[in-house]
Design a protein around this motif. Structure first.
Motif, PDB file in Angstrom:
ATOM      1  N   PHE A 244      -7.586  -6.706 -20.217  1.00 47.46           N
ATOM      2  CA  PHE A 244      -6.135  -6.878 -20.355  1.00 47.46           C
ATOM      3  C   PHE A 244      -5.450  -5.516 -20.445  1.00 47.46           C
ATOM      4  CE2 PHE A 244      -2.504  -7.124 -23.335  1.00 47.46           C
ATOM      5  CZ  PHE A 244      -1.642  -7.883 -22.560  1.00 47.46           C
ATOM      6  N   LEU A 245      -5.975  -4.630 -21.290  1.00 47.63           N
ATOM      7  CA  LEU A 245      -5.352  -3.327 -21.507  1.00 47.63           C
ATOM      8  C   LEU A 245      -5.543  -2.374 -20.332  1.00 47.63           C
ATOM      9  CD1 LEU A 245      -6.293  -2.804 -25.254  1.00 47.63           C
ATOM     10  CD2 LEU A 245      -4.034  -3.385 -24.337  1.00 47.63           C
ATOM     11  N   ALA A 246      -6.593  -2.588 -19.543  1.00 48.75           N
ATOM     12  CA  ALA A 246      -6.915  -1.681 -18.439  1.00 48.75           C
ATOM     13  C   ALA A 246      -6.160  -2.005 -17.156  1.00 48.75           C
ATOM     14  CB  ALA A 246      -8.419  -1.713 -18.164  1.00 48.75           C
ATOM     15  N   THR A 247      -5.527  -3.157 -17.098  1.00 46.67           N
ATOM     16  CA  THR A 247      -4.952  -3.649 -15.847  1.00 46.67           C
ATOM     17  C   THR A 247      -3.452  -3.873 -15.977  1.00 46.67           C
ATOM     18  OG1 THR A 247      -5.234  -5.996 -16.395  1.00 46.67           O
ATOM     19  CG2 THR A 247      -7.134  -4.863 -15.404  1.00 46.67           C
ATOM     20  N   PRO A 248      -2.781  -4.148 -14.849  1.00 43.60           N
ATOM     21  CA  PRO A 248      -1.339  -4.417 -14.905  1.00 43.60           C
ATOM     22  C   PRO A 248      -0.953  -5.644 -15.733  1.00 43.60           C
ATOM     23  CG  PRO A 248      -1.982  -3.816 -12.673  1.00 43.60           C
ATOM     24  CD  PRO A 248      -3.254  -3.992 -13.449  1.00 43.60           C
ATOM     25  N   LEU A 249      -1.936  -6.425 -16.183  1.00 43.83           N
ATOM     26  CA  LEU A 249      -1.620  -7.533 -17.092  1.00 43.83           C
ATOM     27  C   LEU A 249      -0.897  -7.023 -18.341  1.00 43.83           C
ATOM     28  CD1 LEU A 249      -4.978  -9.533 -16.919  1.00 43.83           C
ATOM     29  CD2 LEU A 249      -2.770 -10.282 -16.013  1.00 43.83           C
ATOM     30  N   SER A 250      -1.139  -5.756 -18.712  1.00 45.88           N
ATOM     31  CA  SER A 250      -0.506  -5.175 -19.908  1.00 45.88           C
ATOM     32  C   SER A 250       0.387  -4.003 -19.527  1.00 45.88           C
ATOM     33  CB  SER A 250      -1.576  -4.712 -20.904  1.00 45.88           C
ATOM     34  OG  SER A 250      -2.392  -3.713 -20.305  1.00 45.88           O
ATOM     35  N   SER A 251       1.109  -4.145 -18.432  1.00 44.55           N
ATOM     36  CA  SER A 251       1.864  -3.021 -17.858  1.00 44.55           C
ATOM     37  C   SER A 251       2.934  -2.445 -18.786  1.00 44.55           C
ATOM     38  CB  SER A 251       2.503  -3.450 -16.541  1.00 44.55           C
ATOM     39  OG  SER A 251       3.336  -4.584 -16.738  1.00 44.55           O
ATOM     40  N   TYR A 252       3.347  -3.183 -19.818  1.00 46.26           N
ATOM     41  CA  TYR A 252       4.375  -2.688 -20.734  1.00 46.26           C
ATOM     42  C   TYR A 252       3.797  -2.414 -22.127  1.00 46.26           C
ATOM     43  CZ  TYR A 252       9.216  -2.091 -22.387  1.00 46.26           C
ATOM     44  OH  TYR A 252      10.397  -1.572 -22.884  1.00 46.26           O
ATOM     45  N   THR A 253       2.501  -2.111 -22.160  1.00 46.71           N
ATOM     46  CA  THR A 253       1.811  -1.887 -23.431  1.00 46.71           C
ATOM     47  C   THR A 253       1.135  -0.521 -23.417  1.00 46.71           C
ATOM     48  OG1 THR A 253       1.360  -4.248 -23.669  1.00 46.71           O
ATOM     49  CG2 THR A 253       0.038  -2.752 -25.000  1.00 46.71           C
ATOM     50  N   THR A 254       1.483   0.336 -24.380  1.00 50.57           N
ATOM     51  CA  THR A 254       0.786   1.619 -24.529  1.00 50.57           C
ATOM     52  C   THR A 254       0.848   2.045 -25.988  1.00 50.57           C
ATOM     53  OG1 THR A 254       0.461   3.811 -23.522  1.00 50.57           O
ATOM     54  CG2 THR A 254       2.736   3.192 -24.074  1.00 50.57           C
ATOM     55  N   GLY A 255      -0.161   2.806 -26.403  1.00 51.89           N
ATOM     56  CA  GLY A 255      -0.224   3.285 -27.780  1.00 51.89           C
ATOM     57  C   GLY A 255      -0.569   2.217 -28.793  1.00 51.89           C
ATOM     58  N   SER A 256      -1.145   1.117 -28.342  1.00 52.32           N
ATOM     59  CA  SER A 256      -1.415  -0.001 -29.249  1.00 52.32           C
ATOM     60  C   SER A 256      -2.898  -0.355 -29.288  1.00 52.32           C
ATOM     61  CB  SER A 256      -0.602  -1.226 -28.836  1.00 52.32           C
ATOM     62  OG  SER A 256      -1.128  -1.767 -27.644  1.00 52.32           O
ATOM     63  N   HIS A 257      -3.236  -1.267 -30.194  1.00 54.06           N
ATOM     64  CA  HIS A 257      -4.619  -1.740 -30.342  1.00 54.06           C
ATOM     65  C   HIS A 257      -4.640  -3.258 -30.438  1.00 54.06           C
ATOM     66  CE1 HIS A 257      -5.086   2.464 -31.546  1.00 54.06           C
ATOM     67  NE2 HIS A 257      -6.370   2.323 -31.325  1.00 54.06           N
ATOM     68  N   ILE A 258      -5.627  -3.852 -29.814  1.00 51.06           N
ATOM     69  CA  ILE A 258      -5.863  -5.291 -29.938  1.00 51.06           C
ATOM     70  C   ILE A 258      -6.996  -5.512 -30.930  1.00 51.06           C
ATOM     71  CG2 ILE A 258      -6.666  -7.378 -28.767  1.00 51.06           C
ATOM     72  CD1 ILE A 258      -5.322  -6.452 -26.250  1.00 51.06           C
ATOM     73  N   ASP A 259      -6.756  -6.369 -31.909  1.00 48.78           N
ATOM     74  CA  ASP A 259      -7.761  -6.733 -32.902  1.00 48.78           C
ATOM     75  C   ASP A 259      -8.708  -7.770 -32.295  1.00 48.78           C
ATOM     76  OD1 ASP A 259      -9.002  -8.317 -35.029  1.00 48.78           O
ATOM     77  OD2 ASP A 259      -7.661  -7.291 -36.419  1.00 48.78           O
ATOM     78  N   VAL A 260      -9.990  -7.430 -32.224  1.00 46.40           N
ATOM     79  CA  VAL A 260     -11.009  -8.354 -31.696  1.00 46.40           C
ATOM     80  C   VAL A 260     -12.060  -8.509 -32.785  1.00 46.40           C
ATOM     81  CG1 VAL A 260     -12.551  -8.879 -29.751  1.00 46.40           C
ATOM     82  CG2 VAL A 260     -10.590  -7.367 -29.397  1.00 46.40           C
ATOM     83  N   SER A 261     -11.672  -9.204 -33.876  1.00 46.31           N
ATOM     84  CA  SER A 261     -12.557  -9.262 -35.047  1.00 46.31           C
ATOM     85  C   SER A 261     -12.805 -10.679 -35.554  1.00 46.31           C
ATOM     86  CB  SER A 261     -11.978  -8.401 -36.179  1.00 46.31           C
ATOM     87  OG  SER A 261     -10.834  -9.014 -36.761  1.00 46.31           O
ATOM     88  N   GLY A 262     -12.295 -11.682 -34.868  1.00 46.37           N
ATOM     89  CA  GLY A 262     -12.556 -13.057 -35.297  1.00 46.37           C
ATOM     90  C   GLY A 262     -11.925 -13.424 -36.623  1.00 46.37           C
TER      91      GLY A 262
END
Length: 268
Positions: A244-262
């Motif tokens: 998601f973060l590597a592709t244009p799916l997140s084209s308006y996202t920078t400087g952020s983090h996604i929590d992947v911790s369940g």
């Protein structure tokens, strides 16, 4: 799983790509049609991973190369290989290594230096080496694989927690600096994800736990850690967040983090 994105015009690079989250990310990138280069330190693991990938994706544009991300010359040589093989990279996934179990009292100076160098320069060296390529690419993205320890430190992992916090800050700083070049920089914060490290701990479990299956053992671990989803994460689940973060799916996202911790996260 299709990410509904076409990367047939993109070149992607994944460090630490021969196993675990890195390998799962390589698979998703190939599935989306990208030309993919991945590296690691073990030539045997690289060769094995490449062979398995080519069986699944026989038409893949794939490069697997040995590289030590802590050696600037090695990373520069890898960047040159990628450019020669595919052209300029538009996606860089910095996939750093495992954590160090130690308390403040038990962490010696050499261990501090080793941990800080690994966590910082496994990002600094590849980013520096590929930056000219990223600048030449449209919609370039850098994704750094980080840990929930960055914002929720554990006392038994003091050096890793401190280094991860620094990486969290570094991602934000790079996002600010690189925005003028149109390069987005983001990260993911991992909780407990199935890995070779956890498999080894399972294999070395004490006698009273010998009758537990992998699912039972990890389920017990998840409950003890109060992971709300009741299990460890899978490498492909982390890879989807990276995609998601590597592709244009997140084209308006920078400087952020996604929590992947369940649900392990306790911070606001």
């Amino acid at each position: 799983m299709s990410m509904l994105v076409n990367l047939s015009d993109r070149v992607a690079v994944v460090t630490g790509g021969s196993s675990g989250i890195g390998l799962a990310t390589v698979e998703l990138l190939l599935e989306a049609g990208a030309s993919v280069a991945f590296c690691g330190r073990s030539e045997d693991r690289l060769a094995s991973a490449k062979e398995a990938l080519l069986r699944r994706y026989p038409q893949a544009r794939l490069l697997a190369a040995p590289c030590d991300v802590l050696d600037p010359a090695s990373v520069q040589a890898f960047a040159a290989q990628v450019k020669d093989a595919f052209g300029d990279a538009a996606i860089l996934v910095n996939n750093a290594g495992q954590g160090r179990v130690s308390t403040f009292a038990s962490t010696e100076d050499a261990a501090w230096m080793e941990e800080l160098q690994l966590k910082f320069f496994s990002i600094i060296n590849p980013t520096r080496a590929f930056l000219p390529q990223l600048r030449a690419s449209r919609e370039a993205a850098v994704v750094c694989v980080n840990s929930l320890l960055a914002v929720q430190p554990e006392p038994h992992m003091v050096a890793t927690s401190a280094a991860r916090a620094g990486v969290h800050n570094l991602v934000r700083s790079l996002a600010t600096e690189f925005s003028a070049d149109g390069i987005r920089v983001n990260g993911i914060l991992l909780g407990l994800v199935e890995s070779g490290q956890w498999r080894r701990r399972y294999a070395a479990r004490p006698a009273e736990e010998q009758d537990l299956s992998w699912e039972q053992w990890t389920g017990r671990l998840a409950r003890r850690k109060e992971i709300q989803l009741g299990r460890l994460g899978l490498p492909e689940e982390a890879a989807r967040a990276i995609m998601f973060l590597a592709t244009p799916l997140s084209s308006y996202t920078t400087g952020s983090h996604i929590d992947v911790s369940g649900g392990l996260s306790r911070h606001a």
